[in-house]
Design an enzyme around this catalytic site. Structure first.
Site, PDB file in Angstrom:
ATOM      1  N   LYS A  20      59.628-117.254  58.259  1.00 41.18           N
ATOM      2  CA  LYS A  20      58.176-117.347  58.080  1.00 41.18           C
ATOM      3  C   LYS A  20      57.570-118.386  59.027  1.00 41.18           C
ATOM      4  O   LYS A  20      58.037-119.516  59.096  1.00 41.18           O
ATOM      5  CB  LYS A  20      57.878-117.730  56.633  1.00 41.18           C
ATOM      6  N   ARG A  38      60.804-108.538  48.868  1.00 39.21           N
ATOM      7  CA  ARG A  38      62.067-108.984  49.490  1.00 39.21           C
ATOM      8  C   ARG A  38      62.736-107.765  50.116  1.00 39.21           C
ATOM      9  O   ARG A  38      62.618-106.663  49.583  1.00 39.21           O
ATOM     10  CB  ARG A  38      63.038-109.511  48.440  1.00 39.21           C
ATOM     11  N   ARG A  94      50.780-119.308  48.057  1.00 40.65           N
ATOM     12  CA  ARG A  94      50.618-118.211  47.094  1.00 40.65           C
ATOM     13  C   ARG A  94      51.522-118.443  45.902  1.00 40.65           C
ATOM     14  O   ARG A  94      52.522-119.141  45.990  1.00 40.65           O
ATOM     15  CB  ARG A  94      50.963-116.870  47.751  1.00 40.65           C
TER      16      ARG A  94
HETATM   17  C1  BTN Z   1      51.532-118.774  51.454  1.00 41.31           C
HETATM   18  O1  BTN Z   1      52.140-118.120  52.301  1.00 41.31           O
HETATM   19  O2  BTN Z   1      52.078-119.104  50.391  1.00 41.31           O
HETATM   20  C2  BTN Z   1      50.109-119.156  51.719  1.00 41.31           C
HETATM   21  C3  BTN Z   1      50.012-120.490  52.422  1.00 41.31           C
HETATM   22  C4  BTN Z   1      48.605-120.886  52.743  1.00 41.31           C
HETATM   23  C5  BTN Z   1      48.537-122.303  53.270  1.00 41.31           C
HETATM   24  C6  BTN Z   1      47.163-122.643  53.775  1.00 41.31           C
HETATM   25  S1  BTN Z   1      47.153-124.171  54.666  1.00 41.31           S
HETATM   26  C7  BTN Z   1      45.416-124.122  54.695  1.00 41.31           C
HETATM   27  C8  BTN Z   1      44.964-123.647  53.338  1.00 41.31           C
HETATM   28  N1  BTN Z   1      44.880-124.756  52.414  1.00 41.31           N
HETATM   29  C9  BTN Z   1      45.775-124.658  51.433  1.00 41.31           C
HETATM   30  O3  BTN Z   1      45.931-125.480  50.509  1.00 41.31           O
HETATM   31  N2  BTN Z   1      46.497-123.522  51.588  1.00 41.31           N
HETATM   32  C10 BTN Z   1      46.068-122.772  52.745  1.00 41.31           C
END
Ligand code: BTN
Length: 319
Positions: A179, A314, A114
């Site tokens: 996390k 946060r 994100r």
């Molecule tokens: C976050 O918490 O920032 C979101 C992370 C999301 C990661 C997943 S892994 C599978 C899919 N492909 C990606 O490039 N991102 C999501």
């Protein structure tokens, strides 16, 4: 190369000759592939004269036929390496492939998180899972969808034994503040009309806590929580099952029918928090989420609601 790795994944010794015979290549070609496995995948291979080769740490690769046999929900494609499973699903949709589908990969070379962050995605340790679904009713149908995905993910992690898995709005999954998983939802098509939504889920499954750098927040993995390696195919099947269940309820009855359950899984319910967007922020106390999945904060005694993918939450020091 993946075929060679499948032969080695048991952690036992295999001679170069035997490996070459199964793969139909010379011993020299086997040796070359082993070197590539070490260089490109970060794997360590023991070489012992007279015995052959074995992986220093045994692996359990994702099993595509098991994932498709066990899941009546959606066809599952397992890739060796890809830039991002979300990007791959979006390309497949663009090329005319129809949702629903799931793409998973052993490794992502440009995993997306994100707010423009990268998602650390080493080979054969974790879950990189992207589900494409067709949504007919336009963007309104999508309100709350990413929160529902989080609920399904928490359920799958609790099924796996991570009982303390909890949500952080909008859809991070934490264990005791660290996390363990995240979700990135992307959209393909006309958001006002029929469109495809891609739910990308990353779970730190067997990622060794001391072997990974570049993650700028507290993190943990399922294996660190359980004290053992975890079968990623089983976790994938369970995740698909939970997603199918929760999405069915969500499409039939909306997010409001899951709101209470979501709040019961919210790690920061009632906590004093700071919500930021870039360098703007607001301090408040978490009241919960609205029927559309917006965050409800009490700010200076007044309730305010917030939504949007660029927001980040946060805990405040005084909470
Ligand atoms: C976050 O918490 O920032 C979101 C992370 C999301 C990661 C997943 S892994 C599978 C899919 N492909 C990606 O490039 N991102 C999501």
């Amino acid at each position: 190369m993946l075929q060679l790795l499948r032969l080695l994944q048991d952690g036992q010794f295999h001679s170069g000759e035997a490996l070459g015979a199964v793969l139909g290549v010379s011993r020299a070609a086997v040796w070359k592939q082993l070197q590539a496995l070490e260089a490109e995948r970060g794997l360590r291979i023991h070489k012992v004269r007279g015995r052959g080769y074995r992986l220093e740490v045994p692996l359990m690769l994702l099993d595509e036929s098991r994932l498709n046999a066990g899941s009546a929900h959606w066809p599952v494609h397992v890739l060796d390496a890809v830039d991002s499973t979300n990007a791959e699903v979006l390309r497949r949709l663009q090329a005319g492939q129809r949702a629903p589908m799931v793409v998973t990969a052993e490794q992502q070379t440009a995993g997306r998180g994100r707010r423009g962050r990268r998602w650390v995605s080493p080979f054969a340790h974790n879950l990189y899972y992207s589900l494409a679904l067709r949504i007919e009713g336009g963007l309104r149908q999508l309100e709350g969808l990413s929160l529902v995905a989080g609920l399904a993910l928490v359920a799958a992690l609790r099924d796996a034994g991570v009982e303390q898995a909890a949500l952080k709005w909008p859809n991070d999954v934490l264990v005791a503040g660290a996390k363990v998983a995240g979700i990135l939802v992307e959209i393909s098509g006309d958001p006002a009309d029929a469109c495809d939504v891609v739910v990308g889920i990353g779970v730190n499954v067997n990622m060794p806590v001391d072997a990974v750098s570049g993650i700028d927040q507290a993190w943990t993995s399922v294996s660190a929580q359980l004290g053992r390696q975890v079968d990623r195919s089983a976790l994938t099947l369970s995740l698909s099952g939970r997603l199918a269940h929760y999405f069915e309820q969500y499409l039939a009855s909306g997010f409001s029918s899951l709101r209470e359950e979501w709040q019961a899984c919210h790690a920061w319910q009632g906590a004093a928090v700071r919500l930021s967007a870039g360098n703007q922020y607001v301090d408040g106390r978490v009241l919960g989420v609205s029927d559309s999945g917006a965050l409800r904060l009490e700010v200076d005694g007044v309730e305010q609601q917030f939504s949007g993918g660029e927001l980040s939450l946060r805990l405040r020091d005084d909470s």
